[in-house]
Design a protein around this motif. Structure first.
Motif, PDB file in Angstrom:
ATOM      1  N   LYS A 171     -12.091   7.380   0.143  1.00 49.54           N
ATOM      2  CA  LYS A 171     -11.415   7.900   1.340  1.00 49.54           C
ATOM      3  C   LYS A 171      -9.975   7.411   1.466  1.00 49.54           C
ATOM      4  O   LYS A 171      -9.642   6.310   1.041  1.00 49.54           O
ATOM      5  N   ASP A 172      -9.165   8.230   2.139  1.00 50.49           N
ATOM      6  CA  ASP A 172      -7.779   7.875   2.432  1.00 50.49           C
ATOM      7  C   ASP A 172      -7.721   6.952   3.644  1.00 50.49           C
ATOM      8  O   ASP A 172      -8.479   7.124   4.593  1.00 50.49           O
ATOM      9  N   VAL A 173      -6.826   6.007   3.609  1.00 48.95           N
ATOM     10  CA  VAL A 173      -6.569   5.146   4.766  1.00 48.95           C
ATOM     11  C   VAL A 173      -5.076   5.242   5.069  1.00 48.95           C
ATOM     12  O   VAL A 173      -4.253   5.107   4.162  1.00 48.95           O
ATOM     13  N   TYR A 174      -4.729   5.479   6.340  1.00 52.58           N
ATOM     14  CA  TYR A 174      -3.329   5.737   6.686  1.00 52.58           C
ATOM     15  C   TYR A 174      -2.725   4.651   7.577  1.00 52.58           C
ATOM     16  O   TYR A 174      -3.440   3.951   8.298  1.00 52.58           O
ATOM     17  N   SER A 175      -1.411   4.550   7.504  1.00 50.48           N
ATOM     18  CA  SER A 175      -0.658   3.841   8.539  1.00 50.48           C
ATOM     19  C   SER A 175       0.030   4.915   9.382  1.00 50.48           C
ATOM     20  O   SER A 175       0.301   6.011   8.887  1.00 50.48           O
TER      21      SER A 175
END
Ligand SMILES: [Zn+2]
Ligand SMILES: [Zn+2]
Ligand SMILES: [Zn+2]
Length: 326
Positions: A186-190
Motif C-alpha cells: 500500500k501507498d503511504v502519503y504525507s
C-alpha cells in the motif's frame, strides 16, 4: 490527481472537523502532515485521530480531504501487509534461489588490485588484517590496494553460492511466509494544505473554531453556519448561532467580519441588523477584525448589536468571552 470543484471545497470547509484540520496547518502547528510508524498498527496520523475521534476513520477522512481539494499529498513510503492477517509487523527474508532457505550468509567480495585475485572478505581476513590468499601481500589502502567488487551469498543449508538472493517476507504475528506477489502493498502519503484551501481559510474562518470550542464549553449548542427563522418566513444565516438550553432558552447570533484594510465598513452592521430585526435572537454579536468604522460603531450601538473589535484571533476571543458572559 483529482481536481476538486470550488463548491466541494467550500462545502467541506463548513465542516467542523475540516476547520479543525485547516486551523492546525494555518496556526503553524503543522507544516507537512507525516505519519509515524508503529509496528503494531502501521502508519499513524495522531493529529487526525484526535480530529476524527476514531482511529479507524483516519484513512477515510484523509481521502475525503484529498478528494475535496483541502489536502495535497506526496508518496511518503510503501508498506507491506501480511496477506493472511493484515499485520504490518513484517520482516524481509532474503532467500537462497536454489533451496529457498533464508539461512544465508552475505559477504563482501574483495579484489586484490595488484594480482587480480577476487574472493569473499573472510578469505582475506588474517586476525585484524586483510592479506591476499594468492600472493600473501597485505592489503592496506582501500583505494590503491583493493576494491570491493560487490556481494556474494552462500547458503548455509545447500552450500550453493549466488550473487542475488530472492526477497520474500515473514509475518512476525502469524508466521506466514509470503512473496511480493502475495503481499498487500500500500501507498503511504504525507499531506500539505492546498493553496486553494489556505486561501479559503481567512482569519474569520479560522476564528470560528476556537469560538465554537469556547461556547460549547459554556454549555451552548453551537451551529456553524447557524440558521434562524425570521418572522417574514425567511431563513437567515449567521456565521454562528449559540443556543443556551437553560430554564429559559437563550439564542445568540454571531457574525464575523474581517478586513485586510484598516477599518470595516458599516455595511456589515446594516446587513446583520436586517437579519436580527427579522429573527430577534436574544443577543447579537458582531466580531470585527481589526476594527469597525466610526459610523459602524454608532449604528451597532443604536441597533443593540454587541460589537467585538479585536486586532487578532486571541484578543477577539477574549473580547467575545466578555460579551457572552454579560
Ligand atoms: Zn500475518
Ligand atoms: Zn540453499
Ligand atoms: Zn594478491
Amino acid at each position: 490527481m483529482p481536481k476538486a470543484s470550488k463548491k466541494e471545497l467550500l462545502r467541506l470547509s463548513k465542516d467542523h472537523k475540516t476547520q479543525l484540520l485547516i486551523s492546525k496547518f494555518v496556526s503553524d502547528e503543522l507544516g507537512t502532515l507525516t505519519p509515524t510508524f508503529d509496528p503494531k498498527q502501521g502508519f499513524k496520523y495522531s493529529i487526525i485521530e484526535e480530529i476524527v475521534d476514531d482511529p479507524s476513520g483516519t484513512d477515510f477522512f484523509l481521502q475525503k480531504m484529498f478528494d475535496g481539494g483541502v489536502l495535497g499529498r506526496k508518496l511518503y513510503d510503501k508498506i507491506v501487509h501480511c496477506p493472511s492477517c493484515n499485520s504490518v509487523n513484517v520482516s524481509t527474508h532474503y532467500i537462497c534461489p536454489h533451496c529457498k532457505s533464508f539461512d544465508i550468509k552475505k559477504s563482501a567480495l574483495i579484489e586484490h588490485i595488484k594480482c587480480g585475485y577476487i574472493d569473499t572478505e573472510d578469505h582475506f581476513q588474517k586476525q585484524d588484517k586483510l592479506v591476499c590468499p594468492r600472493c600473501n601481500k597485505e592489503l592496506i589502502n582501500p583505494t590503491l590496494d583493493y576494491h570491493r567488487a560487490g556481494v556474494w551469498c552462500t547458503c548455509n543449508q545447500c552450500t550453493k553460492s549466488f550473487d542475488i538472493p530472492v526477497p520474500t517476507h515473514f509475518c512476525r504475528e502469524c508466521e506466514e511466509k509470503f512473496t511480493f506477489d502475495e503481499a498487500i502493498y500500500k501507498d503511504v502519503y504525507s499531506y500539505t494544505l492546498t493553496p486553494e484551501a489556505a486561501k479559503e481559510s481567512n482569519l474569520g474562518f479560522i476564528l470560528t473554531v476556537p469560538i465554537i470550542d469556547f461556547l460549547e464549553k459554556q454549555g451552548f449548542e453551537v451551529e456553524s453556519p447557524g440558521f434562524l427563522n425570521g418572522k417574514s418566513g425567511t431563513r437567515h444565516m449567521f456565521d454562528l448561532t449559540a443556543v443556551f438550553k437553560g430554564k429559559k432558552k437563550n439564542t445568540t447570533a454571531i457574525d464575523i467580519v474581517t478586513s485586510t484594510d484598516d477599518v470595516i465598513s458599516e455595511q456589515s452592521v446594516i446587513s446583520m441588523f436586517a437579519k436580527i430585526f427579522d429573527t430577534t435572537p436574544d443577543k447579537a454579536c458582531l466580531v470585527a477584525i481589526p476594527k469597525m468604522s466610526e459610523n459602524g460603531r454608532k449604528m451597532a450601538a443604536l441597533y443593540k448589536i454587541n460589537l467585538v473589535e479585536a486586532k487578532d484571533q486571541n484578543s477577539a476571543l477574549e473580547a467575545l468571552k466578555v460579551c457572552i458572559e454579560n
